[in-house]
Each structure stands twice: as structure tokens, then as C-alpha cells.
Design an enzyme around this catalytic site. Structure first.
Site, PDB file in Angstrom:
ATOM      1  N   TYR A   1      11.125 -39.036  13.227  1.00 51.31           N
ATOM      2  CA  TYR A   1      10.835 -40.314  14.271  1.00 51.31           C
ATOM      3  C   TYR A   1      11.762 -40.136  15.400  1.00 51.31           C
ATOM      4  O   TYR A   1      11.720 -40.147  16.649  1.00 51.31           O
ATOM      5  CB  TYR A   1      10.816 -41.647  13.479  1.00 51.31           C
ATOM      6  CG  TYR A   1      10.524 -42.673  14.575  1.00 51.31           C
ATOM      7  CD1 TYR A   1       9.200 -42.969  15.266  1.00 51.31           C
ATOM      8  CD2 TYR A   1      11.507 -43.407  15.063  1.00 51.31           C
ATOM      9  CE1 TYR A   1       8.903 -44.157  16.125  1.00 51.31           C
ATOM     10  CE2 TYR A   1      11.353 -44.454  16.084  1.00 51.31           C
ATOM     11  CZ  TYR A   1      10.233 -44.920  16.661  1.00 51.31           C
ATOM     12  OH  TYR A   1       9.839 -45.544  17.372  1.00 51.31           O
TER      13      TYR A   1
ATOM     14  N   SER B   1      13.528 -44.912  21.757  1.00 51.55           N
ATOM     15  CA  SER B   1      14.017 -45.713  20.693  1.00 51.55           C
ATOM     16  C   SER B   1      15.655 -45.395  20.532  1.00 51.55           C
ATOM     17  O   SER B   1      16.149 -44.481  20.770  1.00 51.55           O
ATOM     18  CB  SER B   1      13.263 -45.200  19.178  1.00 51.55           C
ATOM     19  OG  SER B   1      14.318 -45.694  18.367  1.00 51.55           O
TER      20      SER B   1
END
Length: 249
Positions: A155, A141
Site C-alpha cells: 500500500y 498517504s
């Protein structure tokens, strides 16, 4: 004739399901894994209708169940007579600011996104080492490039860990192995469906995944996708002070 076999985890929805559609259109046979098998069955029916020559095998998979991961990966490898590419895609987006009483959500994200990814890599690498070849793809990501605030902290840390695993394998220079890390920007998916639709730079699922698939097909070592605007943003995120990065994210 098939171009090869791709195993995709987290394939029941979002980026994983769209990758399955696009790779099937390119001529690949697919091993699709996810917890929600009913959705996998629907996806297989959709692919079969559009591409009747493609073979699609399904396996139920919870990536936090180590035994299930090894069983599913090796079973699919045996069924296809080998696997050319494994895409470690399954992930979770839960999270909360640290110390706010949601350790359960942060821990679940860490176990799924990092420990689960580690298990998938272990299983994939057993197959690739035995074959003497393979292409390992890890979906990270853009948030992995720097520490993120509040609900994104854990995350982002898990996605940075995934990228570090890939770099370690590249450093090992395993014969016959290619390793790619894909850093998606804002691509509409089930994971972020709660996010405001007016978010800057958000693209629809098909458009975003098309960029991912193109980078994977080129076996890019790392790719920020879609390249515009995420390649320049990625450079900026790595170079700028944290106080400025905070404003970008």
C-alpha cells in the site's frame, strides 16, 4: 453560478463522498465515479437536497478497467463542456506481509492504487492538454513517505508511486496545469473502519476532509493533512532513521 467542475473517483464512500459533499457546498458541479452506483445515487440525492443548484453527473467506474476510465472521463468532460479539476482518489487498502501467501491481495492493491491511478492520470491529462488548463489532484498517504511494514508494505509503495507521478508531471511544466499531492494522515473512512478507534491522531471524516479540501482549493503542491500533527510528523518521517520511523507508525 458554478465555481467549476470537479471529477472525483472513488466517490461512493469515505473520503471521496465527503469531498463531494464539501465541494458541492463550495459551489462546484461534480462528476462522481465509483463501482457502487447505488451509493452514488444516494449521494447525488443528498447533495441535491442540500444544494439544489448544483449539477451532479454519475458514471460507473472500475479503475482497473482501462477502457472504462477513459470512457467515463471523456464522457463527463463532454457532458460538462470541460473539467476544471480531477481528483484521483479511488483506492484499496488490502495487503499482507510479503511472502505470506497473499500475493492476490497485494497485487489487487497495486493494480488499483498505482496502475489504476496511472490510467486515471492518463485520461485526465488528455483532457487537460486539450483544454490547455486543469488541476490534477492525487490522493497519496502519509505512509508514502517511507517504506512501511507487513500489511502496509505494498500500500505504501503504491502511494509513493502516485506521488512520483505527480512530481514527474510538475517537472514537465505542462502549460496551464497545476498538480497537487495530498498526504492524509489518520482520517476515519470506510477503508480503515476496522482500525482501533483509539488510534492516536485519528480524526473524523468531515474534519479530515475539510483539511484536504482547503489544501486542494489553495492548489498546494503537497499537503500533509490535517496539518497538525501530520506536517511535523511528515518532516520527522523523512529525516529520522527507519528504526525510529517504525515506532511512529
Amino acid at each position: 453560478m458554478s465555481k467549476g467542475t470537479i471529477l472525483i473517483t472513488g466517490a461512493s464512500a469515505g473520503l471521496g463522498a465527503e469531498m463531494a459533499r464539501q465541494f458541492a457546498a463550495l459551489g462546484y458541479d461534480l462528476g462522481l465515479c465509483a463501482r457502487r452506483t447505488a451509493r452514488l445515487e444516494e449521494l447525488r440525492g443528498e447533495i441535491a437536497a442540500a444544494h439544489p443548484d448544483r449539477r451532479v453527473e454519475l458514471r460507473a467506474l472500475d479503475v482497473t478497467d482501462d477502457a472504462s476510465v477513459f470512457e467515463a472521463f471523456h464522457d463527463l468532460s463532454a457532458a460538462f463542456g470541460g473539467v476544471d479539476r480531477v481528483i484521483v482518489n479511488a483506492g484499496l487498502g488490502k495487503g499482507a506481509a510479503l511472502g505470506k501467501g497473499r500475493h492476490d491481495a497485494n497485487r489487487q492493491t497495486a493494480m488499483t492504487n498505482f496502475v489504476g491511478a496511472l490510467t486515471q492520470v492518463e485520461a485526465a491529462m488528455e483532457i487537460f492538454r486539450a483544454q490547455g488548463r486543469g488541476h490534477l489532484v492525487l490522493i497519496s498517504s502519509m505512509s508514502a513517505l517511507r517504506g512501511m511494514r507487513k500489511a502496509m508494505t505494498v500500500y505504501a509503495a503504491t502511494k509513493a508511486g502516485v506521488a512520483a507521478i505527480a512530481e514527474g508531471l510538475r517537472s514537465e511544466r505542462v502549460p496551464g496545469l497545476d498538480v497537487s499531492v495530498i498526504y492524509p494522515g489518520y482520517i476515519r473512512s470506510e477503508m480503515n473502519e476496522h482500525v482501533e478507534h483509539r488510534t492516536r491522531f485519528m480524526v473524523d471524516t468531515a474534519t479530515g476532509v475539510r483539511s484536504m479540501v482547503a489544501a486542494i482549493e489553495r492548489r498546494r503542491v503537497r499537503a500533509y493533512v490535517p496539518a497538525w500533527p501530520w506536517a511535523p510528523i511528515g518532516f520527522a518521517m523523512r529525516a529520522l532513521p527507519l528504526s525510529v520511523v517504525r515506532k511512529l507508525t
